[in-house]
Design an enzyme around this catalytic site. Structure first.
Site, short mmCIF file in Angstrom:
data_model
loop_
_atom_site.label_atom_id
_atom_site.label_comp_id
_atom_site.label_asym_id
_atom_site.label_seq_id
_atom_site.Cartn_x
_atom_site.Cartn_y
_atom_site.Cartn_z
N PRO A 125 0.81 -1.23 0.00
CA PRO A 125 0.00 0.00 0.00
C PRO A 125 0.84 1.27 0.00
O PRO A 125 0.51 2.23 -0.73
CB PRO A 125 -0.82 -0.11 1.29
CG PRO A 125 -0.83 -1.55 1.63
CD PRO A 125 0.45 -2.11 1.12
N ASN A 126 1.91 1.29 0.79
CA ASN A 126 2.73 2.49 0.90
C ASN A 126 3.83 2.54 -0.16
O ASN A 126 4.02 3.56 -0.83
CB ASN A 126 3.38 2.59 2.29
CG ASN A 126 2.35 2.67 3.40
OD1 ASN A 126 1.81 1.63 3.80
ND2 ASN A 126 2.08 3.86 3.90
N SER A 134 1.90 11.51 -0.80
CA SER A 134 1.58 11.63 0.62
C SER A 134 0.09 11.90 0.73
O SER A 134 -0.50 12.47 -0.20
CB SER A 134 2.37 12.79 1.25
OG SER A 134 1.82 13.16 2.51
N SER A 135 -0.51 11.53 1.83
CA SER A 135 -1.91 11.93 2.05
C SER A 135 -2.05 13.44 1.93
O SER A 135 -3.09 13.95 1.50
CB SER A 135 -2.39 11.49 3.44
OG SER A 135 -2.30 10.09 3.58
N THR A 182 -42.58 45.74 -5.95
CA THR A 182 -41.43 46.10 -5.14
C THR A 182 -41.91 46.16 -3.69
O THR A 182 -43.01 46.64 -3.42
CB THR A 182 -40.85 47.46 -5.57
OG1 THR A 182 -41.85 48.47 -5.47
CG2 THR A 182 -40.34 47.41 -7.01
N HIS A 183 -41.10 45.67 -2.77
CA HIS A 183 -41.51 45.53 -1.36
C HIS A 183 -42.73 44.64 -1.22
O HIS A 183 -43.51 44.77 -0.27
CB HIS A 183 -41.81 46.90 -0.73
CG HIS A 183 -40.69 47.89 -0.84
ND1 HIS A 183 -39.71 48.01 0.11
CD2 HIS A 183 -40.40 48.79 -1.81
CE1 HIS A 183 -38.86 48.96 -0.26
NE2 HIS A 183 -39.25 49.45 -1.42
N SER A 314 -52.30 15.92 3.75
CA SER A 314 -52.84 14.66 4.24
C SER A 314 -54.24 14.82 4.80
O SER A 314 -54.90 13.84 5.13
CB SER A 314 -51.92 14.10 5.33
OG SER A 314 -51.86 15.01 6.42
N ASN A 321 -49.28 21.74 -3.70
CA ASN A 321 -48.26 22.68 -3.23
C ASN A 321 -47.11 22.84 -4.23
O ASN A 321 -46.87 21.95 -5.05
CB ASN A 321 -47.71 22.21 -1.88
CG ASN A 321 -48.76 22.19 -0.80
OD1 ASN A 321 -49.69 22.98 -0.82
ND2 ASN A 321 -48.62 21.27 0.15
N GLU A 326 -40.02 24.56 -3.25
CA GLU A 326 -39.72 24.37 -1.83
C GLU A 326 -38.48 23.51 -1.64
O GLU A 326 -37.62 23.82 -0.79
CB GLU A 326 -40.92 23.74 -1.12
CG GLU A 326 -42.10 24.69 -0.95
CD GLU A 326 -43.34 24.03 -0.38
OE1 GLU A 326 -44.29 24.76 -0.08
OE2 GLU A 326 -43.35 22.78 -0.23
#
Length: 457
Positions: A125-126, A134-135, A182-183, A314, A321, A326
């Site tokens: 592995p290494n 390197s990690s 607006t607003h 439900s 909706n 959403e």
């Protein structure tokens, strides 16, 4: 009891599930980090395997890894990438050592075990899979690679597709004029297409922001090894690796000019996260506009009707909706939260290493995925299919006293305000009140107060 086998690492012996491809270091990580039960994202794991494949190919080209072992490593990577259930071999929790060493060693162990079967001799592995790495450069590199793939192949095409849907929809509704707001209060008229094209323009700016980050996210730390000096890596490894990875992914990667910066910081990930958060703000704006326009249908604005996708209650029969807007709004909120965590993570670059890499990787890929899916959904399931309630928008439009603004140049602001107040009080169309309170002929008022003309003064 699960059957086990004995594995060894530099800290001694450990029992590992008999059929597991991983080894002792992965098993230690499983035991050490029972934090969230969440694994690293699959997109990250697949990018990591691809990084290991490119590293093996580069090391063979540079003749620092023998072909038998190198080809066995490549074959092992290909086998893993072909699996639908590759994540069964990568069980390490996101919340682990901050360098992501456990995840890097997880990949090294799994690949080495498979490669050893193919080569007929030990693949370590290494010493072999992790040769010249390197990690500390592998994990930052994999963050960039996985994000670059998600950005180039998924998010940018999804936003481009959404822009296209909006522009087509805008043409189809260009004949409709609606009350501007607006607003959240009545304002001058706007074309329905103008509202939609504003969204498209916002998204095009977000595309510019995302594309601007691409060169940086395609710049890699690989070759810096432990601290940025490149110790134990071939002098040409970084360039050869980036070229090889580019061939594997069809994305133009290049090595960093300064490895220390990309190992010690995550500034680029923070920047990309910020651009993704900005996109989330735009999508939330679009989602909320759609929800308001769709509201009602009787007691709200009721300007449009979104596609009916599922029952909305439900208990209340017949209720439907705005579920897609959403969902997109919630996804956008999550991306904003992810960005905060990534920002904090980016601050954790201590000297030569950032130590919140796994969390940054997970949140960044989550944000890119959430925005990709949200853009597709809101385009295909909401914008493309909504219908315009012409009677509703016109009923409000022609009674809107704010239309009197068009008379300001003719009668002045004060007189126009007087007419508007009278129209509100008497609940009459503004044209009728203006005719009674001025000397302007009805025909001229009809022209001056024509809502459609007022959208292109």
């Amino acid at each position: 009891m699960t059957a086990t086998r004995t594995e060894r690492d530099s800290m001694g012996e450990l029992q590992v599930p008999e059929n597991a491809l991983y080894g002792a270091q992965t098993q230690r990580a499983i035991q050490n980090f029972p934090v969230s039960g969440q694994r690293m994202p699959e997109a990250f794991v697949r990018a990591l395997i691809t990084v290991k494949k490119a590293a093996a190919q580069a090391n063979m080209k540079l003749k620092v890894l023998d072909n038998d072992r190198g080809q066995a490593i490549v074959r092992a990577c290909d086998e893993l990438l072909a699996l639908d259930d590759v994540m069964q071999h990568f069980p390490v929790d996101i919340f682990q050592t901050g360098s992501g060493t456990s995840t890097n060693m997880n990949a090294n162990e799994v690949i080495a075990r498979l490669a050893s079967r193919y080569s007929g001799e030990e693949v370590h592995p290494n010493d072999h899979v992790n040769y010249g790495q390197s990690s500390n450069d592998v994990i930052p590199t994999t963050i960039h690679v996985s994000a670059a793939i998600a950005l180039s192949n998924e998010l940018i095409p999804a936003i481009e597709g959404l822009v296209s849907i909006i522009e087509v929809k805008a043409k189809s509704v260009a004949q409709f004029c609606k009350t501007g707001r607006t607003h959240l209060m009545d304002a001058m008229p706007v074309g329905m297409d103008q509202s939609l094209l504003a969204w498209a323009s916002q998204l095009k700016q977000q595309l510019k922001n995302l594309r601007a980050v691409q060169p940086a996210i395609q710049t890699l730390a690989q070759g810096g090894t432990a601290v940025g000096t490149g110790v134990n890596a071939h002098a040409n490894f970084a360039t050869t690796f980036s070229d090889t990875l580019g061939e594997l992914t069809d994305i133009g990667f290049k090595p960093a000019d300064n490895f220390f910066a990309l190992i010690g910081s995550q500034d680029t990930a923070v920047t990309l996260s910020g651009a993704t958060k900005s996109l989330a703000v735009t999508l939330m704006k679009i989602a909320n506009d759609l929800r308001w326009m769709n509201s009602g249908p009787l007691a709200g604005l009721g300007e449009i009707a979104l596609p009916a996708l599922q029952p909305g209650s439900s208990i209340m029969p017949g209720k439907v909706n705005p579920v897609i807007p959403e969902a997109v709004a919630m996804a956008s909120a999550q991306v904003i939260g992810n960005d905060t965590a990534i920002t904090v993570g980016g601050q954790s670059g201590n000297f030569e290493l950032n130590v919140m890499l796994p969390m940054i990787a997970s949140n960044l890929l989550s944000s890119l995925s959430l925005m990709t899916n949200s853009a597709t959904l809101i385009g295909e399931q909401a914008i493309e299919g909504f219908t315009v309630n012409q009677d509703n928008i016109e009923a409000a439009l022609y009674r809107n006293p704010v239309l009197v603004t068009a008379l300001n140049p003719v009668i002045g602001y004060a007189k126009a305000a007087e007419i508007a107040k009278a129209a509100y009080k008497e609940n009459k169309p503004v044209i009728d009140v203006a005719e009674a309170m001025t000397d302007i002929p009805r025909g001229e008022l009809e022209s001056l107060l024509d809502p459609k003309k007022l959208t292109t003064p």
